[in-house]
Design a protein around this motif. Structure first.
Motif, PDB file in Angstrom:
ATOM      1  N   GLY A 183       0.892  -1.151  -0.174  1.00  0.00           N
ATOM      2  CA  GLY A 183      -0.041   0.029   0.018  1.00  0.00           C
ATOM      3  C   GLY A 183       0.893   1.337   0.014  1.00  0.00           C
ATOM      4  O   GLY A 183       0.370   2.360   0.403  1.00  0.00           O
ATOM      5  N   LEU A 184       2.039   1.229  -0.356  1.00  0.00           N
ATOM      6  CA  LEU A 184       2.845   2.293  -0.501  1.00  0.00           C
ATOM      7  C   LEU A 184       2.518   3.092  -1.814  1.00  0.00           C
ATOM      8  O   LEU A 184       2.055   2.584  -2.981  1.00  0.00           O
ATOM      9  CB  LEU A 184       4.451   1.949  -0.636  1.00  0.00           C
ATOM     10  N   PRO A 185       2.653   4.566  -1.671  1.00  0.00           N
ATOM     11  CA  PRO A 185       2.557   5.241  -2.648  1.00  0.00           C
ATOM     12  C   PRO A 185       3.255   5.161  -4.101  1.00  0.00           C
ATOM     13  O   PRO A 185       4.499   4.755  -4.069  1.00  0.00           O
ATOM     14  CB  PRO A 185       2.704   6.678  -2.175  1.00  0.00           C
ATOM     15  N   VAL A 186       2.783   5.080  -5.098  1.00  0.00           N
ATOM     16  CA  VAL A 186       3.345   5.089  -6.270  1.00  0.00           C
ATOM     17  C   VAL A 186       3.276   6.545  -7.067  1.00  0.00           C
ATOM     18  O   VAL A 186       2.010   7.015  -6.911  1.00  0.00           O
ATOM     19  CB  VAL A 186       3.043   3.793  -7.347  1.00  0.00           C
ATOM     20  N   ASN A 187       4.103   6.764  -7.985  1.00  0.00           N
ATOM     21  CA  ASN A 187       4.137   8.210  -8.793  1.00  0.00           C
ATOM     22  C   ASN A 187       4.180   8.019 -10.154  1.00  0.00           C
ATOM     23  O   ASN A 187       4.103   6.754 -10.712  1.00  0.00           O
ATOM     24  CB  ASN A 187       5.620   8.851  -8.580  1.00  0.00           C
ATOM     25  N   ASP A 188       3.448   9.017 -10.773  1.00  0.00           N
ATOM     26  CA  ASP A 188       3.237   8.952 -12.106  1.00  0.00           C
ATOM     27  C   ASP A 188       4.201   8.606 -13.209  1.00  0.00           C
ATOM     28  O   ASP A 188       4.004   8.174 -14.106  1.00  0.00           O
ATOM     29  CB  ASP A 188       2.529  10.260 -12.517  1.00  0.00           C
ATOM     30  N   ASP A 189       5.319   8.886 -12.808  1.00  0.00           N
ATOM     31  CA  ASP A 189       6.593   8.509 -13.509  1.00  0.00           C
ATOM     32  C   ASP A 189       7.176   7.532 -13.343  1.00  0.00           C
ATOM     33  O   ASP A 189       8.208   6.930 -13.903  1.00  0.00           O
ATOM     34  CB  ASP A 189       7.586   9.816 -13.368  1.00  0.00           C
ATOM     35  N   ASP A 190       6.539   6.573 -12.434  1.00  0.00           N
ATOM     36  CA  ASP A 190       7.330   5.318 -11.958  1.00  0.00           C
ATOM     37  C   ASP A 190       7.472   4.120 -13.131  1.00  0.00           C
ATOM     38  O   ASP A 190       8.480   3.633 -13.223  1.00  0.00           O
ATOM     39  CB  ASP A 190       6.638   4.647 -10.852  1.00  0.00           C
ATOM     40  N   LEU A 191       6.462   4.144 -14.099  1.00  0.00           N
ATOM     41  CA  LEU A 191       6.570   3.368 -15.138  1.00  0.00           C
ATOM     42  C   LEU A 191       7.790   3.625 -15.979  1.00  0.00           C
ATOM     43  O   LEU A 191       8.534   2.829 -16.768  1.00  0.00           O
ATOM     44  CB  LEU A 191       5.469   3.013 -15.745  1.00  0.00           C
ATOM     45  N   ASP A 192       7.762   4.852 -16.440  1.00  0.00           N
ATOM     46  CA  ASP A 192       8.815   5.368 -17.095  1.00  0.00           C
ATOM     47  C   ASP A 192      10.166   5.305 -16.770  1.00  0.00           C
ATOM     48  O   ASP A 192      11.091   4.818 -17.297  1.00  0.00           O
ATOM     49  CB  ASP A 192       8.429   7.030 -17.367  1.00  0.00           C
ATOM     50  N   ILE A 193      10.328   5.430 -15.296  1.00  0.00           N
ATOM     51  CA  ILE A 193      11.751   5.079 -14.842  1.00  0.00           C
ATOM     52  C   ILE A 193      11.918   3.658 -14.746  1.00  0.00           C
ATOM     53  O   ILE A 193      13.140   3.084 -14.990  1.00  0.00           O
ATOM     54  CB  ILE A 193      11.636   5.478 -13.130  1.00  0.00           C
ATOM     55  N   ILE A 194      10.848   2.700 -14.727  1.00  0.00           N
ATOM     56  CA  ILE A 194      11.027   1.139 -14.623  1.00  0.00           C
ATOM     57  C   ILE A 194      11.713   0.971 -16.060  1.00  0.00           C
ATOM     58  O   ILE A 194      12.458   0.233 -16.439  1.00  0.00           O
ATOM     59  CB  ILE A 194       9.950   0.683 -14.358  1.00  0.00           C
ATOM     60  N   GLN A 195      10.984   1.504 -16.998  1.00  0.00           N
ATOM     61  CA  GLN A 195      11.327   1.138 -18.441  1.00  0.00           C
ATOM     62  C   GLN A 195      12.663   1.635 -18.752  1.00  0.00           C
ATOM     63  O   GLN A 195      13.515   0.630 -19.321  1.00  0.00           O
ATOM     64  CB  GLN A 195      10.472   2.092 -19.459  1.00  0.00           C
TER      65      GLN A 195
END
Length: 206
Positions: A183-195
Motif C-alpha cells: 500500500g505504499l504510494p506510487v508516482n506517475d513517472d514510476d513506469l517510465d523510470i522502470i522502463q
C-alpha cells in the motif's frame, strides 16, 4: 473475472474427470480467488460445491494439496499470457514499454493468484518440477528471454537467462508489491523510470 481465471475455468469445464472432482476444483478456484486461501475452509468448499467433505479428501490429501493441484496449471496460464502478443519486429525501447505497462496491468489483475503461487513456493507446497518447468521448460520463461536476446543485438550477449529474468521481473514485481501488497504510494513517472532501468541494464556493457 480475471483472464487467467476465465481461461482455467474453461479448461476445467472441458476436462475429463469425475464430476465431483470437477465441482471441487471449480468451487475452490472461485473461493480461493475471492476470499483467499486461509479464509476458505474445506467445509465451505464442500457446501458451495454441493458435495461432502469426504469427496474433497477422496481426490486431495489436504486443502494445501487441493491448492497445489489448482496452481500448477495456473502457472502455465500465467506464463503463456505474460509472454504472449510480443511484437519482436518493434524496437527494443518500445517493446520494453509495452512489457512494463501491459504486464504490470496483467500482474495487478491476476495478483491474488500470483500471491498464492509465491506463498506456495515459499511453503514448499508446489513441487520443484512445477516452477522449474515454468522457468526452465522447453517453452519456459528463460527460453522466451533467450529468444528476446537473440532478436535484439543491443542486449548484452554476456547476460545469462536468469540475469535477464531478474532485470525484467525485479522492478516490475517490486512495483506491484509496493502498490498492491504494502500500500505504499506510487508516482506517475514510476513506469517510465522502470522502463529506463530495464533498458539500461539490458544494454549495459561490462
Amino acid at each position: 473475472m480475471t483472464q487467467v481465471l476465465a481461461n482455467y475455468e474453461e479448461q476445467l469445464a472441458n476436462a475429463k474427470m469425475p464430476a465431483g472432482k470437477k465441482k471441487v476444483l471449480t468451487t475452490a478456484l472461485k473461493l480461493f480467488a475471492n476470499n483467499g486461501f486461509h479464509a476458505t475452509t474445506t467445509a465451505k468448499i464442500a457446501k458451495q460445491a454441493g458435495v461432502s467433505e469426504g469427496t474433497i479428501y477422496k481426490y486431495f490429501s489436504s486443502k494445501d494439496d487441493l491448492l497445489a493441484k489448482l496452481l500448477q496449471p495456473i502457472l502455465i496460464e500465467i506464463k503463456n499470457n505474460f509472454f504472449s502478443n510480443l511484437d519482436y519486429k518493434t524496437d527494443l525501447p518500445s517493446l520494453i514499454s509495452f512489457i512494463v505497462t501491459d504486464r504490470i496491468h496483467f500482474i495487478e489483475v491476476n495478483f491474488d493468484f500470483i500471491r498464492l503461487i509465491f506463498q506456495e513456493i515459499l511453503t514448499g507446497q508446489l513441487t520443484d518440477k512445477s516452477y522449474q518447468d515454468f522457468f526452465s521448460g522447453h517453452d519456459g520463461v528463460l527460453v522466451k528471454l533467450q529468444k528476446l536476446q537473440a532478436t535484439f543485438p543491443e542486449i548484452n550477449p554476456k547476460l545469462t537467462p536468469p540475469q535477464l529474468a531478474r532485470i525484467f521481473i525485479g522492478p516490475i514485481l517490486t512495483y506491484v508489491l509496493q502498490n498492491k501488497l504494502l500500500g505504499l504510494p506510487v508516482n506517475d513517472d514510476d513506469l517510465d523510470i522502470i522502463q529506463k532501468q530495464i533498458l539500461a541494464n539490458l544494454t549495459l556493457k561490462y
